[in-house]
Motif scaffolding. Structure first.
Motif, PDB file in Angstrom:
ATOM      1  N   ALA A   1       5.675  -1.668 -11.843  1.00 21.69           N
ATOM      2  CA  ALA A   1       6.909  -2.036 -12.549  1.00 21.69           C
ATOM      3  C   ALA A   1       8.135  -1.669 -11.720  1.00 21.69           C
ATOM      4  CB  ALA A   1       6.964  -1.347 -13.918  1.00 21.69           C
ATOM      5  N   ARG A   2       8.154  -0.440 -11.221  1.00 18.08           N
ATOM      6  CA  ARG A   2       9.278  -0.012 -10.371  1.00 18.08           C
ATOM      7  C   ARG A   2       9.399  -0.921  -9.157  1.00 18.08           C
ATOM      8  NH1 ARG A   2       7.574   5.166 -11.186  1.00 18.08           N
ATOM      9  NH2 ARG A   2       6.290   5.060  -9.307  1.00 18.08           N
ATOM     10  N   ASP A   3       8.232  -1.233  -8.565  1.00 14.34           N
ATOM     11  CA  ASP A   3       8.238  -2.013  -7.328  1.00 14.34           C
ATOM     12  C   ASP A   3       8.778  -3.427  -7.541  1.00 14.34           C
ATOM     13  OD1 ASP A   3       7.722  -2.376  -4.586  1.00 14.34           O
ATOM     14  OD2 ASP A   3       5.850  -3.388  -5.049  1.00 14.34           O
ATOM     15  N   VAL A   4       8.290  -4.128  -8.560  1.00 21.14           N
ATOM     16  CA  VAL A   4       8.746  -5.514  -8.736  1.00 21.14           C
ATOM     17  C   VAL A   4      10.162  -5.590  -9.302  1.00 21.14           C
ATOM     18  CG1 VAL A   4       6.444  -6.536  -8.926  1.00 21.14           C
ATOM     19  CG2 VAL A   4       7.666  -5.851 -10.994  1.00 21.14           C
ATOM     20  N   ASN A   5      10.668  -4.472  -9.834  1.00 20.07           N
ATOM     21  CA  ASN A   5      12.079  -4.447 -10.236  1.00 20.07           C
ATOM     22  C   ASN A   5      13.009  -4.504  -9.028  1.00 20.07           C
ATOM     23  OD1 ASN A   5      11.698  -4.336 -12.993  1.00 20.07           O
ATOM     24  ND2 ASN A   5      11.853  -2.104 -13.111  1.00 20.07           N
ATOM     25  N   GLY A   6      12.514  -4.065  -7.872  1.00 15.25           N
ATOM     26  CA  GLY A   6      13.354  -4.028  -6.678  1.00 15.25           C
ATOM     27  C   GLY A   6      13.265  -5.318  -5.882  1.00 15.25           C
ATOM     28  N   PRO A   7      14.272  -5.595  -5.055  1.00 11.76           N
ATOM     29  CA  PRO A   7      14.289  -6.853  -4.301  1.00 11.76           C
ATOM     30  C   PRO A   7      13.129  -6.966  -3.304  1.00 11.76           C
ATOM     31  CG  PRO A   7      16.067  -5.390  -3.584  1.00 11.76           C
ATOM     32  CD  PRO A   7      15.441  -4.762  -4.786  1.00 11.76           C
ATOM     33  N   ASP A   8      12.704  -5.855  -2.695  1.00  7.12           N
ATOM     34  CA  ASP A   8      11.620  -5.937  -1.721  1.00  7.12           C
ATOM     35  C   ASP A   8      10.289  -6.268  -2.387  1.00  7.12           C
ATOM     36  OD1 ASP A   8      13.452  -5.310   0.181  1.00  7.12           O
ATOM     37  OD2 ASP A   8      12.738  -3.270   0.534  1.00  7.12           O
ATOM     38  N   GLY A   9      10.052  -5.652  -3.543  1.00  5.74           N
ATOM     39  CA  GLY A   9       8.796  -5.912  -4.251  1.00  5.74           C
ATOM     40  C   GLY A   9       8.726  -7.348  -4.731  1.00  5.74           C
ATOM     41  N   LEU A  10       9.844  -7.833  -5.263  1.00  3.63           N
ATOM     42  CA  LEU A  10       9.879  -9.221  -5.717  1.00  3.63           C
ATOM     43  C   LEU A  10       9.706 -10.172  -4.534  1.00  3.63           C
ATOM     44  CD1 LEU A  10      10.238 -11.155  -8.053  1.00  3.63           C
ATOM     45  CD2 LEU A  10      12.713 -10.916  -7.820  1.00  3.63           C
ATOM     46  N   ALA A  11      10.312  -9.824  -3.403  1.00  2.00           N
ATOM     47  CA  ALA A  11      10.180 -10.681  -2.209  1.00  2.00           C
ATOM     48  C   ALA A  11       8.734 -10.715  -1.728  1.00  2.00           C
ATOM     49  CB  ALA A  11      11.094 -10.181  -1.096  1.00  2.00           C
ATOM     50  N   ALA A  12       8.037  -9.574  -1.793  1.00  2.00           N
ATOM     51  CA  ALA A  12       6.634  -9.545  -1.366  1.00  2.00           C
ATOM     52  C   ALA A  12       5.781 -10.430  -2.275  1.00  2.00           C
ATOM     53  CB  ALA A  12       6.113  -8.106  -1.369  1.00  2.00           C
ATOM     54  N   LEU A  13       6.082 -10.375  -3.573  1.00  2.00           N
ATOM     55  CA  LEU A  13       5.348 -11.226  -4.523  1.00  2.00           C
ATOM     56  C   LEU A  13       5.615 -12.705  -4.240  1.00  2.00           C
ATOM     57  CD1 LEU A  13       3.689 -11.583  -7.091  1.00  2.00           C
ATOM     58  CD2 LEU A  13       5.763 -11.130  -8.417  1.00  2.00           C
TER      59      LEU A  13
ATOM     60  N   THR B   1       0.841  -1.193   0.000  1.00  2.00           N
ATOM     61  CA  THR B   1       0.000   0.000   0.000  1.00  2.00           C
ATOM     62  C   THR B   1       0.880   1.248   0.000  1.00  2.00           C
ATOM     63  OG1 THR B   1      -1.629  -1.275   1.239  1.00  2.00           O
ATOM     64  CG2 THR B   1      -1.933   1.104   1.171  1.00  2.00           C
ATOM     65  N   THR B   2       2.027   1.159   0.624  1.00  3.32           N
ATOM     66  CA  THR B   2       2.954   2.290   0.645  1.00  3.32           C
ATOM     67  C   THR B   2       3.725   2.396  -0.670  1.00  3.32           C
ATOM     68  OG1 THR B   2       3.241   1.761   2.973  1.00  3.32           O
ATOM     69  CG2 THR B   2       4.739   3.394   2.034  1.00  3.32           C
ATOM     70  N   ALA B   3       4.203   1.249  -1.172  1.00  5.06           N
ATOM     71  CA  ALA B   3       5.096   1.260  -2.339  1.00  5.06           C
ATOM     72  C   ALA B   3       4.332   1.431  -3.647  1.00  5.06           C
ATOM     73  CB  ALA B   3       5.917  -0.031  -2.377  1.00  5.06           C
ATOM     74  N   SER B   4       3.120   0.873  -3.756  1.00  7.04           N
ATOM     75  CA  SER B   4       2.341   0.970  -4.999  1.00  7.04           C
ATOM     76  C   SER B   4       0.927   1.433  -4.677  1.00  7.04           C
ATOM     77  CB  SER B   4       2.259  -0.386  -5.713  1.00  7.04           C
ATOM     78  OG  SER B   4       3.506  -0.981  -5.893  1.00  7.04           O
ATOM     79  N   PRO B   5       0.759   2.670  -4.219  1.00  5.71           N
ATOM     80  CA  PRO B   5      -0.597   3.124  -3.910  1.00  5.71           C
ATOM     81  C   PRO B   5      -1.449   3.159  -5.170  1.00  5.71           C
ATOM     82  CG  PRO B   5       0.926   4.976  -3.935  1.00  5.71           C
ATOM     83  CD  PRO B   5       1.754   3.745  -4.067  1.00  5.71           C
ATOM     84  N   VAL B   6      -2.739   2.928  -5.012  1.00  4.64           N
ATOM     85  CA  VAL B   6      -3.655   3.024  -6.146  1.00  4.64           C
ATOM     86  C   VAL B   6      -3.958   4.507  -6.363  1.00  4.64           C
ATOM     87  CG1 VAL B   6      -5.972   2.475  -6.945  1.00  4.64           C
ATOM     88  CG2 VAL B   6      -4.612   0.727  -5.784  1.00  4.64           C
ATOM     89  N   PRO B   7      -3.671   5.036  -7.554  1.00  2.00           N
ATOM     90  CA  PRO B   7      -3.785   6.483  -7.778  1.00  2.00           C
ATOM     91  C   PRO B   7      -5.219   6.939  -7.997  1.00  2.00           C
ATOM     92  CG  PRO B   7      -2.926   5.393  -9.733  1.00  2.00           C
ATOM     93  CD  PRO B   7      -3.147   4.321  -8.719  1.00  2.00           C
ATOM     94  N   ASP B   8      -5.431   8.232  -7.899  1.00  2.00           N
ATOM     95  CA  ASP B   8      -6.733   8.849  -8.159  1.00  2.00           C
ATOM     96  C   ASP B   8      -6.471  10.185  -8.850  1.00  2.00           C
ATOM     97  OD1 ASP B   8      -9.316   9.692  -8.223  1.00  2.00           O
ATOM     98  OD2 ASP B   8      -9.542   9.960  -6.057  1.00  2.00           O
ATOM     99  N   THR B   9      -6.196  10.105 -10.158  1.00  5.26           N
ATOM    100  CA  THR B   9      -5.775  11.299 -10.906  1.00  5.26           C
ATOM    101  C   THR B   9      -6.950  12.013 -11.557  1.00  5.26           C
ATOM    102  OG1 THR B   9      -5.508  10.090 -12.977  1.00  5.26           O
ATOM    103  CG2 THR B   9      -3.595  10.147 -11.501  1.00  5.26           C
ATOM    104  N   GLY B  10      -8.122  11.364 -11.558  1.00  2.00           N
ATOM    105  CA  GLY B  10      -9.268  11.972 -12.216  1.00  2.00           C
ATOM    106  C   GLY B  10      -9.519  11.413 -13.606  1.00  2.00           C
ATOM    107  N   SER B  11      -8.631  10.540 -14.092  1.00  2.00           N
ATOM    108  CA  SER B  11      -8.825   9.902 -15.406  1.00  2.00           C
ATOM    109  C   SER B  11      -8.362   8.455 -15.315  1.00  2.00           C
ATOM    110  CB  SER B  11      -8.038  10.654 -16.482  1.00  2.00           C
ATOM    111  OG  SER B  11      -7.201   9.796 -17.237  1.00  2.00           O
ATOM    112  N   LEU B  12      -9.186   7.551 -15.847  1.00  2.00           N
ATOM    113  CA  LEU B  12      -8.849   6.126 -15.747  1.00  2.00           C
ATOM    114  C   LEU B  12      -7.523   5.824 -16.440  1.00  2.00           C
ATOM    115  CD1 LEU B  12      -9.546   3.195 -14.998  1.00  2.00           C
ATOM    116  CD2 LEU B  12     -10.682   3.013 -17.222  1.00  2.00           C
ATOM    117  N   GLU B  13      -7.348   6.375 -17.641  1.00  2.00           N
ATOM    118  CA  GLU B  13      -6.122   6.090 -18.375  1.00  2.00           C
ATOM    119  C   GLU B  13      -4.903   6.532 -17.554  1.00  2.00           C
ATOM    120  OE1 GLU B  13      -5.876   7.427 -22.430  1.00  2.00           O
ATOM    121  OE2 GLU B  13      -3.697   7.212 -22.456  1.00  2.00           O
ATOM    122  N   GLN B  14      -4.978   7.722 -16.987  1.00  2.00           N
ATOM    123  CA  GLN B  14      -3.847   8.215 -16.205  1.00  2.00           C
ATOM    124  C   GLN B  14      -3.667   7.382 -14.937  1.00  2.00           C
ATOM    125  OE1 GLN B  14      -1.910  10.087 -17.667  1.00  2.00           O
ATOM    126  NE2 GLN B  14      -0.449  10.461 -15.990  1.00  2.00           N
ATOM    127  N   ASP B  15      -4.780   7.033 -14.283  1.00  2.00           N
ATOM    128  CA  ASP B  15      -4.691   6.161 -13.108  1.00  2.00           C
ATOM    129  C   ASP B  15      -3.945   4.859 -13.461  1.00  2.00           C
ATOM    130  OD1 ASP B  15      -6.057   7.910 -11.485  1.00  2.00           O
ATOM    131  OD2 ASP B  15      -7.867   6.682 -11.288  1.00  2.00           O
TER     132      ASP B  15
END
Lengths: 194, 194
Positions: B96-108, B73-87
């Protein structure tokens, strides 16, 4: 006499050792899960010497990968029906059936867990992925030679295999034949001119 | 005096215990990997009593899941930009950034390995997936309320998360921002009238 007959059949004993070792791995995986047994455990279960396993496979990881590749090639062969769409449908349905079962899911978990098993594990994993990639690429090359416009191999991973693998790993199965067909429809739609 | 100040701040000690225990889990995961430590190891590392951990989290699996959900929830928050495409673009780039890192991959890897950790593990995994599903569904509901035609939540799993997760698990990274954008383009194209 029996020994002489075996000796006359080239590869006879070798094939039996391979089958016994593969079966021992499959049994140990089912009982304990990957990562919870050694080459010694496999050899004892198969009734062969540790050295026979090391001489033939080198490492436990290479042995596990040989079992997984053999299993995958048998359980989910890459089809050659004469049409790309039909090849993809038959292939996707086979993968869905396979990952629905405990052995298929276990093989997938193995490929993933090898990534954390050091350099031998990574090498075994990459050998597995390269072999599977070659088989799929051959299917796509056949389509191209027939004048069809096949997708990239990576697209098959992204849009057919990955959804089925992740749903299965997340316990969201079982995957139906309709699920597999929907994924194929979407992959084929990607190739449509935009 | 210091103790009195702490006692006057509601949740102060409780929050410190939680932070210490979370950090201990993160450290142990990095050092040993999931499945190779106990509640006792976590408590010792955090400097708290085993009973404090059991009273608060119940099981090791529930604790691991709390750490994973907090992290995600901290590393990959779900955005609310006002447009679905942008979200979707912001969300996919973050994953993508998160799973590239060791912590994100470990969580997965944790979510996947909990499936084989008995009923407590399956329950923790399902709680994690349900929480993430709720966050994504809220993003899709907001789009629908704005008059947009969002895809199904399962389509986000199938065509954005699954490809990134599987490539990462198979060691085919790192994922680029362009990879994430291509997946979003394809998901959005699925909604186009056929």
């Amino acid at each position: 006499m029996a020994e002489q007959q075996r000796a006359r059949r080239p590869g006879g004993r070798s094939a039996r050792v391979r089958a016994a070792v593969h079966q021992a791995v499959t049994d140990l995986v089912a009982e304990r899960g990957y990562g919870s047994f050694t080459v010694g455990d496999v050899a004892a279960r198969a009734g062969v010497a540790d050295t026979s396993v090391y001489r033939r496979w080198g490492t436990l990881e290479a042995l596990l990968m040989d079992v997984a590749i053999t299993r995958l090639t048998t359980a989910s062969p890459v089809p050659d029906t004469g049409s790309l769409e039909q090849d993809l449908r038959v292939y996707a349905a086979g993968v869905a059936r396979d990952v629905n079962g405990p052995d298929g899911l276990a093989a997938l978990r193995l490929v993933i867990s090898l990534s954390t098993a050091g350099p031998d594990g990574v090498q075994a994993r990459d050998a597995f992925l390269a072999e599977r990639g070659r088989q799929l690429q051959a299917m796509l090359d056949r389509a191209r030679e027939r004048g069809e416009q096949p997708p990239e191999g990576l697209d098959i991973l992204d849009h057919i295999l990955a959804p089925m693998y992740i749903r299965s790993l997340f316990g969201m199965g079982p995957l139906t034949a309709a699920d597999a067909d929907t994924l194929v429809d979407r992959l084929l739609a990607l190739r449509a001119p935009s």
